[in-house]
Motif scaffolding. Structure first.
Motif: not given
Length: 425
Positions: A203-223
């Protein structure tokens, strides 16, 4: 005075846990009225736990042998030094890099990061606000220190081909960078980084978001973006979402029979388990648990009003900004808040006339961008100045000029960045 240079001791036992205020320096905590305080602990004491502490007070002059002996304090074992430094605010750790080479390298120490994760120290009250400069350089404003600092992404030692990189998301002390179709997650303080695997969609201009779960030190990146953005010149198409998980280290593609529009803001905002992206006519909300999108309605506007296609979050509340104009000049700027119990928008605050006139004198007919996090809503005016509104105090004020950038990037939107040395990519 005995041979050790101690004139008197007073021992006080106190059952309260030791709490060092970040608003006072070490000297202020240890020196009062010319007396030196020494803190000792009972056996079995662990930092951060409730335990008995013993305060020993000695009267020590500047020439007393009881003063800080550099032969002792200058040769502390590394693990003890790092255990002490782990309790300092990140802003203080950054300043310590200027002291010596040893302190300059200590932020990159694996044992220090392990100590930071183990002690679970209290997090900073306010995140930093990250801005991109015209040359894609990054500068962050620290609300607690009321000052700017520079985050040089060039120091990450990224591949030489990684030019034209820009920050598109942030969460839990990590930054998500984009360069074309390449995606990189990094910790600018520890200089650790990871390039994410290729995706199925481009995509040229995708929607991008990032969320971190600090309790288990895991994250997701959503596009997210359109499945076929150029097919037969269609303006609407199916919305395709790709989610990267730091646990599986892979992308998962999710395709919905949902119309996709290309006029939504590209930086998604996280709030209460959802990622939000606003457009001119509606707001998209992505449920992180159900992995589905749904549509919300924005505030109702009149003909002379414009709701900027952005949405932000402050203290768990979703906000949008309305601009009323006459002859292309702003006549009113209002902040609207969403009442989530009934999905109704209310007018929360309006920009004072004097502040509005200052904005017009700087920006003219140009609109601004804005971002919110914690207690502040930040307005980037004409790519040069930043105006902030405090939700709790209902106050407007201009931030000091940033000394690290000539101007902010076009379509610059700030990001909330919580500096964490221990965040793992």
């Amino acid at each position: 005075m005995n041979s050790a240079g101690l004139s008197s001791w007073k021992v006080v036992e106190d059952d309260r846990p030791l709490r060092c205020s970040p608003n006072h320096s070490l000297e202020e905590n240890l020196l009062q009225d010319g007396a030196r305080f020494t803190v000792g602990y009972d056996r079995g004491f662990e930092l951060g736990q409730h335990s008995r502490r013993i305060l020993r007070v000695e009267e020590a002059g500047p020439t007393s042998p009881a003063a800080m002996d550099p032969r002792i304090w200058g040769n502390l074992p590394v693990h003890i030094l790092e255990s002490i430094l782990a309790w300092l605010p990140v802003s203080t750790l950054l300043k310590l890099r200027c002291v010596c080479k040893r302190f300059n390298n200590i932020l990159h120490s694996p044992t220090l990061r392990a100590t930071l994760r183990r002690i679970n120290r209290p997090r900073s009250v306010q995140a930093w606000y990250l801005f991109r400069g015209e040359g894609r350089e990054c500068a962050a404003f620290n609300p607690e220190a009321d000052s700017w600092c520079k985050l040089p992404l060039q120091a990450l030692n990224l591949p030489s081909s990684a030019t034209g990189i820009r920050v598109v998301a942030a969460a839990g002390g990590l930054l998500c960078l984009r360069q074309g179709e390449r995606m990189i997650v990094c910790n600018p303080l520890s200089k650790a980084w990871r390039e994410l695997p290729p995706r199925q969609n481009t995509w040229k201009f995708p929607i991008v978001g990032m969320v971190m779960d600090t309790e288990i030190e895991e994250y997701v990146v959503v596009m997210a973006g359109s499945a076929n953005p150029n097919t037969n010149g269609k303006k609407h198409d199916r919305l395709v979402t790709e989610v990267y998980s730091s646990r599986s280290k892979t992308w998962k593609s999710i395709e919905e029979d949902y119309p996709a529009q290309h006029l939504y803001q590209t930086n998604a905002v996280h709030c209460n388990g959802f990622l939000f992206s606003a457009g001119f006519e509606s707001i998209l909300a992505y449920n992180l648990e159900q992995e589905r999108w749904r549509e919300l309605k924005g505030p109702a506007m009149q003909d002379a009003q414009l709701m900027l296609p952005q949405i932000c979050e402050c203290n768990g509340c979703l906000l949008m900004v309305e601009v009323a104009s006459e002859h292309w000049l702003m006549t009113r700027v209002s902040i609207w808040a969403l009442q989530q119990q009934n999905n109704r928008w209310i007018n929360l605050a309006s920009m004072p006339q004097q502040i509005l006139e200052e904005v017009i004198s700087i920006a003219g007919t140009r609109l601004f961008t804005y971002y919110g996090y914690g207690d502040l809503v930040c307005f980037t005016i004409a790519r040069r100045r930043v105006l902030v509104f405090s939700m709790s105090r209902r106050r407007w004020r201009w931030l000091p000029r940033c000394p690290f950038v000539r101007g902010f990037a076009r379509r610059c939107t700030a990001l909330a960045y919580e500096p964490r040395v221990e965040a793992v990519v």
